[in-house]
Design an enzyme around this catalytic site. Structure first.
Site, PDB file in Angstrom:
ATOM      1  N   GLN A   1      -4.482  -5.530   6.768  1.00  0.00           N
ATOM      2  CA  GLN A   1      -5.439  -6.481   6.186  1.00  0.00           C
ATOM      3  C   GLN A   1      -5.452  -7.832   6.895  1.00  0.00           C
ATOM      4  O   GLN A   1      -6.296  -8.673   6.596  1.00  0.00           O
ATOM      5  CB  GLN A   1      -5.140  -6.688   4.693  1.00  0.00           C
ATOM      6  CG  GLN A   1      -5.329  -5.429   3.858  1.00  0.00           C
ATOM      7  CD  GLN A   1      -6.760  -4.910   3.876  1.00  0.00           C
ATOM      8  OE1 GLN A   1      -7.727  -5.656   4.075  1.00  0.00           O
ATOM      9  NE2 GLN A   1      -6.922  -3.613   3.685  1.00  0.00           N
TER      10      GLN A   1
ATOM     11  N   ASP B   1       3.070  -4.709   8.135  1.00  0.00           N
ATOM     12  CA  ASP B   1       1.841  -3.934   7.994  1.00  0.00           C
ATOM     13  C   ASP B   1       0.675  -4.922   8.101  1.00  0.00           C
ATOM     14  O   ASP B   1       0.448  -5.732   7.205  1.00  0.00           O
ATOM     15  CB  ASP B   1       1.868  -3.234   6.624  1.00  0.00           C
ATOM     16  CG  ASP B   1       0.516  -2.634   6.236  1.00  0.00           C
ATOM     17  OD1 ASP B   1      -0.469  -2.848   6.957  1.00  0.00           O
ATOM     18  OD2 ASP B   1       0.476  -1.959   5.194  1.00  0.00           O
TER      19      ASP B   1
ATOM     20  N   LYS C   1     -10.424  -1.311  10.255  1.00  0.00           N
ATOM     21  CA  LYS C   1     -10.520  -2.483   9.361  1.00  0.00           C
ATOM     22  C   LYS C   1     -10.952  -3.718  10.149  1.00  0.00           C
ATOM     23  O   LYS C   1     -11.073  -4.797   9.594  1.00  0.00           O
ATOM     24  CB  LYS C   1      -9.164  -2.776   8.716  1.00  0.00           C
ATOM     25  CG  LYS C   1      -8.459  -1.582   8.148  1.00  0.00           C
ATOM     26  CD  LYS C   1      -8.351  -1.639   6.663  1.00  0.00           C
ATOM     27  CE  LYS C   1      -7.448  -0.544   6.155  1.00  0.00           C
ATOM     28  NZ  LYS C   1      -7.853  -0.049   4.854  1.00  0.00           N
TER      29      LYS C   1
ATOM     30  N   CYS D   1      -4.707   2.314  -3.738  1.00  0.00           N
ATOM     31  CA  CYS D   1      -3.480   2.837  -3.106  1.00  0.00           C
ATOM     32  C   CYS D   1      -2.305   1.891  -3.304  1.00  0.00           C
ATOM     33  O   CYS D   1      -1.424   1.778  -2.434  1.00  0.00           O
ATOM     34  CB  CYS D   1      -3.672   3.124  -1.608  1.00  0.00           C
ATOM     35  SG  CYS D   1      -4.818   4.437  -1.290  1.00  0.00           S
TER      36      CYS D   1
ATOM     37  N   HIS E   1       0.864  -1.182   0.000  1.00  0.00           N
ATOM     38  CA  HIS E   1       0.000   0.000   0.000  1.00  0.00           C
ATOM     39  C   HIS E   1       0.906   1.239   0.000  1.00  0.00           C
ATOM     40  O   HIS E   1       2.012   1.189   0.536  1.00  0.00           O
ATOM     41  CB  HIS E   1      -0.829  -0.054   1.290  1.00  0.00           C
ATOM     42  CG  HIS E   1      -1.923   0.955   1.396  1.00  0.00           C
ATOM     43  ND1 HIS E   1      -1.693   2.246   1.812  1.00  0.00           N
ATOM     44  CD2 HIS E   1      -3.247   0.853   1.183  1.00  0.00           C
ATOM     45  CE1 HIS E   1      -2.843   2.898   1.852  1.00  0.00           C
ATOM     46  NE2 HIS E   1      -3.805   2.086   1.470  1.00  0.00           N
TER      47      HIS E   1
HETATM   48  N1  PMP Z   1      -1.696  -0.909   4.535  1.00  0.00           N
HETATM   49  C1  PMP Z   1      -2.660  -1.622   3.955  1.00  0.00           C
HETATM   50  C2  PMP Z   1      -2.325  -2.988   3.419  1.00  0.00           C
HETATM   51  C3  PMP Z   1      -3.958  -1.107   3.880  1.00  0.00           C
HETATM   52  O1  PMP Z   1      -4.926  -1.829   3.303  1.00  0.00           O
HETATM   53  C4  PMP Z   1      -4.223   0.166   4.408  1.00  0.00           C
HETATM   54  C5  PMP Z   1      -5.613   0.791   4.318  1.00  0.00           C
HETATM   55  N2  PMP Z   1      -6.224   0.650   3.083  1.00  0.00           N
HETATM   56  C6  PMP Z   1      -3.195   0.867   5.013  1.00  0.00           C
HETATM   57  C7  PMP Z   1      -1.938   0.303   5.060  1.00  0.00           C
HETATM   58  C8  PMP Z   1      -3.405   2.217   5.621  1.00  0.00           C
HETATM   59  O2  PMP Z   1      -4.221   2.087   6.736  1.00  0.00           O
HETATM   60  P1  PMP Z   1      -4.906   3.370   7.403  1.00  0.00           P
HETATM   61  O3  PMP Z   1      -5.554   4.112   6.287  1.00  0.00           O
HETATM   62  O4  PMP Z   1      -5.884   2.782   8.360  1.00  0.00           O
HETATM   63  O5  PMP Z   1      -3.831   4.128   8.067  1.00  0.00           O
END
Ligand code: PMP
Length: 413
Positions: free
Chosen positions: A210, A207, A233, A371, A130
């Site tokens: 997910q 990270d 999430k 993203c 991401h």
């Molecule tokens: N890493 C991953 C794999 C994500 O899916 C996301 C959110 N789409 C993020 C980081 C960022 O998370 P947040 O927007 O809650 O900070």
């Protein structure tokens, strides 16, 4: 139509009753919410905890000696304990509240970067990341003269582990990879990847945006140095999450932000910092959402990740079966080990148009690059349509999605 609102493990109909938002119509049709990888819906107990805090014991935490302040502090710290247990951390000092995964990664990039990264060092990320697990490292590399290396992704959405091994060397300072991919659902073999990184003398950040709602997480068994989660999430509120870090490592890192709470003593000549975890928690935190986060953790724990996963796997498998036989549909991301995320494209249709057609049928999916623009570039596509499932989704909802896609494809056939 597929089977009923039950699964062998869970009573999904009863479960759905706990989510008020699911019982509405969108464009005259029952809402089918399949955008859970972006954010999941919240059960009533999470909403009640949020309201309960503001109605009953709103007060600033840690420094107050009055009753409300003590109640609020206890509720806030109870969430830290719940999270320590949820990820099997050794101590509550290792759980730092942040705004979520993005802030957790930025904290490490800034603080770890200042303490440990020098010119010529290398940071490894994967091609599945991401943007929030790419851009902070690019910023850090630019600041310290370090170099970003990327593990390539294979056609099926898995990482090229041989390439990973050949990237690791004595210059590698940190490896930052996701536990599961938000675009493709791939579950990465992180235990193996962490062990390889450690053999090369590198630190590892995972990270977990997910994986939080789907997979068992044991930071001690994994031996990762950092692990990040976002509450929103995981059936919890927006605006909060955690950074887990090994205590000795966090102790050796400088504070991220300065302000109240993170200090021990302040004078104009010299300031000393508070102990963990407060050293990294400057200012008044998001108390209400942290308090409500505990209810989300309890919700997941009470259902059990095993049963959640079995139900979601069934949804994923069924979605793949239904989508795979529709002409022009191409599944994107078919790794053998996946969380309940399925991306796909439709030949001759832009993902945004498909998203709009589905929305008109009350079906919420995400479309675009999710993203993960470098991943989309590597796959040679502009984006995908992504259906992502949570524990409250049903086989009937997968049917609704498949019917929506069949209708969309019929428009151009
Ligand atoms: N890493 C991953 C794999 C994500 O899916 C996301 C959110 N789409 C993020 C980081 C960022 O998370 P947040 O927007 O809650 O900070």
């Amino acid at each position: 139509m597929a089977a009923t609102l039950t699964s062998p493990e869970l009573n999904i109909a009863a479960l759905r009753e706990q989510f008020p938002i699911l019982h509405q119509r969108v464009h005259g049709r029952p809402l089918v919410y399949l955008d859970n990888a972006a954010t999941s819906q919240k059960p009533q107990r999470v909403i009640d905890a949020l309201v309960g805090y503001y109605e009953g014991y709103n007060a600033n935490i840690h420094r107050g000696i009055h009753t409300l302040a003590e109640q609020a502090t206890k509720a806030f710290e109870d969430t830290r304990i719940a999270l320590r247990d949820f990820i099997h951390a050794a101590a509550t000092e290792e759980i730092i509240f942040t705004r979520g995964v993005t802030e957790s990664i930025n904290l490490v990039a800034s603080s770890f970067g200042r303490a440990f990264v020098k010119a010529g060092d290398e940071i490894i990320v994967s091609g599945l990341e991401h943007h929030s697990n790419i851009v902070p490292w690019q910023m850090m590399c630019a600041l310290h003269g370090a170099i970003l290396k990327v593990i390539p992704v294979r056609e099926d959405g898995t990482l090229d582990l041989q390439a990973y091994e050949s990237l690791l060397c004595r210059r590698t300072r940190l490896v930052a990879v996701n536990h599961a991919s938000n675009s493709l659902g791939t579950i990465n073999p992180i235990a193996h990847m962490i062990s390889l990184a450690h053999q090369a003398g590198a630190y590892v950040l995972i990270d977990g945006a997910q994986s939080g709602p789907h997979l068992d997480i044991d930071v001690q068994a994994l031996d990762c140095d950092f692990y990040c989660l976002s509450a929103h999430k995981m059936y919890g509120p927006t605006g909060t999450g955690i950074l887990y870090g090994k205590r000795a490592l966090l102790d050796s890192m400088p504070p991220y932000m300065g302000g109240g709470e993170m200090i021990r003593d302040v004078s104009f000549e010299r300031t000393t910092y508070n102990e963990l975890p407060y050293k990294f928690e400057a200012g008044t935190p998001n108390i209400a959402d942290v308090v409500a986060f505990r209810e989300a953790i309890m919700f997941i724990r009470e259902l059990g990740k095993g049963d959640i996963r079995r139900h979601e796997d069934r949804l994923l498998k069924y979605a793949r079966q239904r989508l795979d036989v529709i002409p022009r549909v191409k599944l994107v991301g078919v790794a053998p080990e996946k969380v309940s995320v399925q991306s796909f494209t439709i030949e001759g249709m832009h993902p945004f148009d498909v998203g709009q057609l589905l929305d008109a049928r009350g079906i919420a999916v995400r479309t675009g690059h999710h993203c993960t623009q470098p991943l989309m570039d590597a796959l040679g596509i502009v984006g995908t349509i992504r259906a992502s499932f949570a524990v409250y989704n049903t086989l009937e909802e997968v049917d609704a999605l498949a019917e929506g896609i069949e209708k969309a494809v019929a428009l151009i056939s």
